[in-house]
Design an enzyme around this catalytic site. Structure first.
Site, PDB file in Angstrom:
ATOM      1  N   CYS A 149       0.808  -1.225   0.000  1.00 16.76           N
ATOM      2  CA  CYS A 149       0.000   0.000   0.000  1.00 16.76           C
ATOM      3  C   CYS A 149       0.845   1.282   0.000  1.00 16.76           C
ATOM      4  CB  CYS A 149      -0.963   0.003   1.185  1.00 16.76           C
ATOM      5  SG  CYS A 149      -0.235  -0.615   2.701  1.00 16.76           S
ATOM      6  N   HIS A 242      -2.094   6.543   4.542  1.00 15.99           N
ATOM      7  CA  HIS A 242      -0.650   6.630   4.713  1.00 15.99           C
ATOM      8  C   HIS A 242      -0.179   7.992   4.194  1.00 15.99           C
ATOM      9  CE1 HIS A 242      -0.764   2.569   5.884  1.00 15.99           C
ATOM     10  NE2 HIS A 242      -0.094   1.975   4.898  1.00 15.99           N
TER      11      HIS A 242
END
Ligand SMILES: NC(=O)C1=CN([C@@H]2O[C@H](COP(=O)(O)OP(=O)(O)OC[C@H]3O[C@@H](n4cnc5c(N)ncnc54)[C@H](OP(=O)(O)O)[C@@H]3O)[C@@H](O)[C@H]2O)C=CC1
Ligand SMILES: N[C@@H](CC(=O)OP(=O)(O)O)C(=O)O
Length: 350
Positions: A149, A242
């Site tokens: 990711c 993130h």
């Protein structure tokens, strides 16, 4: 168009639930099977796991019975895999051998040179590896993977810059959401009011997967770009999203304005094709000094766009910026669904 029947493997997990929710009412795919480990097989979805997402619990499939993760019992022409790495190693090839096209989140096959490691906006040409895969392996179906990711978010910003200028060196520091560690993940007493400076295996994955995604297909196999990438990965007390602090050396030393123009003009293949999960604008550019922010920005576009802000000169590498993306949507379930949409649109799976 008749919807293609699909099975979700690992449907009880953090990523599996996002697959099930995202595929509800999908124009191309219809969930006919949900599967998990033998601990869950035979149970109704609602009894096997707790639903951990917003919206309708179990996406309306609460009474559906979970199958074992065995192609004899859970076969569909398309399979989305949210399995842990160890079971994925055995189970995904079993489905591919049986003729299923497996769209996987797991790391198990990502770096195999005949397995597409794909972000549709970044390297759609890597779908060509499927032909080599079919020739080399005794599979009627295939395995196609999405990256880690953190890497997914990073390459979304780097791809247009690589295309326009050429990326030579990257230093990326991440502040990663706790959802990346699955459920229950990091204990709350360790992460609340804290930053953890180690995520097992993460830095190495970002460093090798980035060059692979921005690399080429040569003689039917993937060849990584030789760019230098250094990653420092930290766990931060946020739920989803993130954040990445990126410094990059680009060929020709473009100015921040030139970088901004290239990112703003980027219209890659999924957007040109209008694929259902492709965000209209793949990179959201922010001009306010205090954006992007996880809480304010990450859920925009169903978590499928990435956010770039604070593009400015870097005294060391030339350009630096702030980057943000959704780890369990763009970085996991949504990314995999978009991979499948691209493969279907190119006539590679049906
Ligand atoms: N979380 C994230 O941000 C990201 C995760 N990924 C990857 O996606 C995958 C899933 O992650 P996540 O959802 O967080 O993990 P979870 O631990 O939440 O879920 C794991 C799933 O795998 C199933 N499973 C475990 N062992 C077996 C087995 N032996 N046979 C069949 N099924 C099994 C579990 O079923 P049961 O409930 O029955 O045990 C469960 O459905 C991992 O490979 C992860 O690395 C990728 C990108 C991002
Ligand atoms: N390691 C990532 C999530 C993940 O599962 O990555 P991978 O798909 O590479 O195993 C994180 O903690 O945020």
């Amino acid at each position: 168009m008749n919807r293609i029947p699909v099975t979700v493997l690992g449907a009880t997990g953090v990523v599996g639930q996002r697959f099930v929710r995202r595929l509800r009412n999908h124009p191309m795919f219809e969930v006919v099977g949900i599967a998990a480990s033998d601990r869950s097989a035979g149970k109704r979805y609602r009894d096997a796991c707790e639903w951990r997402l917003d919206g309708e619990p179990y996406a309306g499939l609460g009474d559906q019975v979970l199958a074992p993760s065995d192609p004899a019992e859970a076969f569909s022409p398309i399979v989305f895999s949210a399995l842990d790495n160890a079971p994925a190693k055995e189970i995904e090839p079993a489905f591919a051998r049986a003729g299923a096209h497996v769209f996987s989140n797991a790391a198990s096959f990502r770096m195999d040179p005949d397995v597409p490691l794909l972000v549709p906006e970044v390297n759609p040409g890597h779908l060509a590896l499927l032909e080599t895969q079919r020739r080399r392996r005794d599979w009627k179906g295939s395995i196609l993977t999405n990256p880690n990711c953190t890497t997914t978010v990073l390459v979304m910003a780097l791809a247009p810059l690589h295309e326009a200028f050429g990326v030579e060196t990257v230093i990326m520091t991440s502040m990663q959401a706790v959802s990346g560690a699955g459920y229950p993940g990091v204990p709350s007493l360790d992460i609340m009011g804290n930053i953890l400076p180690h995520i097992g295996g993460e830095e190495g994955k970002v460093e090798v997967e980035t060059g692979r995604l921005l690399g080429k297909v040569v003689d039917g196999l993937a060849v990584s770009d030789p760019m230098a990438v250094s990653a420092l990965c930290y766990r931060a007390p946020v739920m989803d999203g993130h954040t990445e602090s990126v410094s990059v050396r680009l060929k020709g030393n473009p100015t921040p304005d030139q970088v901004r123009e290239v990112l703003a003009a980027w219209k890659p293949l999924p957007q040109r094709l209008g694929l259902p999960s492709a965000p209209e604008v793949p990179i959201r550019l922010h001009t306010a000094e205090n954006r992007p922010q996880v809480r304010r920005d990450v859920e925009l576009d169903g978590g499928m766009s990435v956010h770039v802000g604070r593009i400015r000169p870097c005294n060391v590498l030339g350009i630096k910026f702030a980057l943000l993306g959704h780890n369990t949507e763009r970085g996991a379930a949504g990314g995999s669904v978009l991979n499948a949409e691209l493969a279907v649109s190119q006539g590679l799976v049906s």
